[in-house]
Design an enzyme around this catalytic site. Structure first.
Site, PDB file in Angstrom:
ATOM      1  N   TRP A 144       0.868  -1.179   0.000  1.00  0.00           N
ATOM      2  CA  TRP A 144       0.000   0.000   0.000  1.00  0.00           C
ATOM      3  C   TRP A 144       0.904   1.228   0.000  1.00  0.00           C
ATOM      4  CZ3 TRP A 144      -1.950   2.567   4.949  1.00  0.00           C
ATOM      5  CH2 TRP A 144      -2.952   3.500   4.688  1.00  0.00           C
ATOM      6  N   ASP A 225      -0.669  -5.333   9.364  1.00  0.00           N
ATOM      7  CA  ASP A 225      -1.661  -4.357   8.922  1.00  0.00           C
ATOM      8  C   ASP A 225      -2.897  -5.151   8.492  1.00  0.00           C
ATOM      9  OD1 ASP A 225      -3.085  -2.240   8.028  1.00  0.00           O
ATOM     10  OD2 ASP A 225      -1.747  -1.692   6.386  1.00  0.00           O
ATOM     11  N   LYS A 261     -13.275  -0.755   5.524  1.00  0.00           N
ATOM     12  CA  LYS A 261     -13.790  -1.589   4.419  1.00  0.00           C
ATOM     13  C   LYS A 261     -14.834  -2.582   4.908  1.00  0.00           C
ATOM     14  CE  LYS A 261      -9.981   0.098   2.515  1.00  0.00           C
ATOM     15  NZ  LYS A 261      -9.665   0.765   1.286  1.00  0.00           N
TER      16      LYS A 261
END
Ligand SMILES: Cc1ncc(COP(=O)(O)O)c(C=O)c1O
Length: 429
Positions: A144, A225, A261
């Site tokens: 990311w 993460d 999300k």
């Protein structure tokens, strides 16, 4: 003093920064007048109608929250809403976890996953005894994009480890293990809990076991993460498997958790940082310092999203309903993977990327994103000639595809692949 006082520029040498590529892509998409434009850039869930989705469970919880007379707008504690952090911890580590039972896991509410990553990186910059005199955190290549910036911003150097093989469009497992082995003992390694962004390529359970062995052998620190729990397989427990296994084997670790999300709470900034310490005393000391850092950075976190998530996680009826919402989202994404594969592979017989026999990687990959293997020239053509918006590295958000646009997208891919094949070497980075 004259009214015409000259204004001196205080920042005459500040260079112009480039715009954020994802937000810029969205702005270009919005401005595009093409009737069949497609946005596959941003990592946000869309319905089959291509619309943002407020989860029905979130709506229910929100109504209940509004009617609750005990809710006010007082400040939360510095480390957040206690019932939220406790429930969020349970979601990552499971109902029965030794580290949690022993009181070794501490949790702090953060500004979504980005805030958790930042707070964790800042804590490392200040307190970790790095193995060499260089402060370094290892990140997968690719990762990311924000990981680089977040780590650099706190004065730590991001260093890449091999992760993705652009020839096979799959995990470079040997390279990954080799780089973990080569890193000095006690290195900090950032790993994605599941649904790796941007590649959609995750290790298998057996590969995770081997990765875990190297962490133990080299005493590496696991900086997890977790932004997509539930999005990979549709099962919240399975998607937390890697993190639970690491905690069980007593790897020193932390988890950056996001509810953007999986609860569709993107702009509410709901997240948490969980640190698994060696014992209760270390846990308490770590939490005290995280509180000090949090106080100076945001003072205390926002309450609304944390209330919503804690209600969902602690009320069995809402929790069941949320699991259904997650199945709806992950299921639609899996259907789109199947549909795109069938179109490219079987119907259009589009030549696959160099190094691949077919388009099977679209189905093998997992979660919100897919690394298509389209090269920068092809992605540019998709944007400029077909109004299909995707990032230059060939990443698409599967959630942007639906039954109404998947064929248009597949035909556009077919056209650009055929018109560029053989002219540009395949590159997915
Ligand atoms: C890998 C990864 N980590 C963290 C985040 C953080 O997201 P947020 O700050 O919206 O929770 C994202 C969002 O795209 C992500 O993809």
């Amino acid at each position: 003093m004259s009214d015409q006082q000259e204004i001196y520029a205080a920042f005459p040498n500040v260079p112009q920064a480039p715009p954020d590529s994802i937000f810029q892509l969205t702005a270009r998409y919005v401005a595009d007048k093409h009737p069949n434009k497609i946005n596959l850039g941003v990592g946000a869930y869309r319905t089959d109608e291509g619309k943002p989705w407020v989860l029905p469970t979130v709506k229910k919880a929100s109504r209940q929250l509004e009617e609750n007379p005990d809710i006010d707008h007082e400040y939360l504690p510095i480390t957040g809403l206690p019932q939220f952090t406790k429930a969020a911890q349970g979601l990552i580590f499971g109902k029965q976890n030794k580290a949690v039972d022993e009181g070794r896991v501490i949790s702090v509410q953060t500004l979504s996953g980005t805030g958790a990553n930042h707070l964790a990186a800042l804590f490392f910059a200040k307190f970790y005894e790095f193995p060499t005199d260089k402060k370094e955190i290892y990140i997968s290549n690719p990762t990311w994009a924000n990981h680089n910036a977040i780590i650099s911003n706190v004065g730590v150097t991001p260093v890449s480890y091999r992760y993705y093989n652009k020839e096979t469009i799959a995990l470079d497992f040997d390279g990954y293990l080799e780089d973990l082995q080569k890193a000095p003992e006690r290195s900090v390694i950032l790993v994605h809990g599941c649904a790796h962004n941007p590649t959609g390529v995750d290790p298998t359970a057996e590969q995770w076991d081997k990765i875990l062995d190297v962490f133990l052998q080299k005493k590496h620190y696991a900086f997890f993460d977790s932004a997509y729990q539930g999005f990979a397989t549709g099962d919240l427990d399975r998607d937390a498997g890697s993190m639970r296994k690491f905690a069980e084997k007593r790897v020193p670790m932390l988890v950056c958790q996001s509810f953007a999300k999986n609860a569709g709470l993107y702009n509410e900034r709901v997240g948490a940082l969980h640190v698994v310490a060696a014992d209760i005393k270390e846990a308490e000391r770590v939490k005290s310092q995280l509180s000090v850092l949090q106080r100076s950075e945001i003072s205390n976190p926002p309450a609304y999203g944390a209330h919503i998530v804690s209600m969902i996680l602690t009320n069995p009826e809402l929790f069941e309903s949320w699991k259904n919402d997650i199945t709806t989202m992950s299921g639609r994404i899996i259907e789109m993977r199947d549909a795109l594969f069938d179109l490219l592979n079987d119907k259009l017989k589009t030549p696959p990327p160099p190094g691949r026999k077919d388009w099977g990687h679209i189905k093998e990959q997992i979660g919100m994103f897919s690394f298509t293997g389209l090269n920068p020239d092809q992605t540019k053509k998709l944007v400029e000639e077909h109004s299909v918006y995707l990032t230059g590295n060939g990443r698409i958000s599967m959630a942007g595809l639906n039954t109404h646009n998947v064929e248009t997208f597949a035909k556009a891919v077919d056209e650009v692949v055929r018109s560029t094949s053989g002219t540009v070497p395949g590159s997915a980075l």
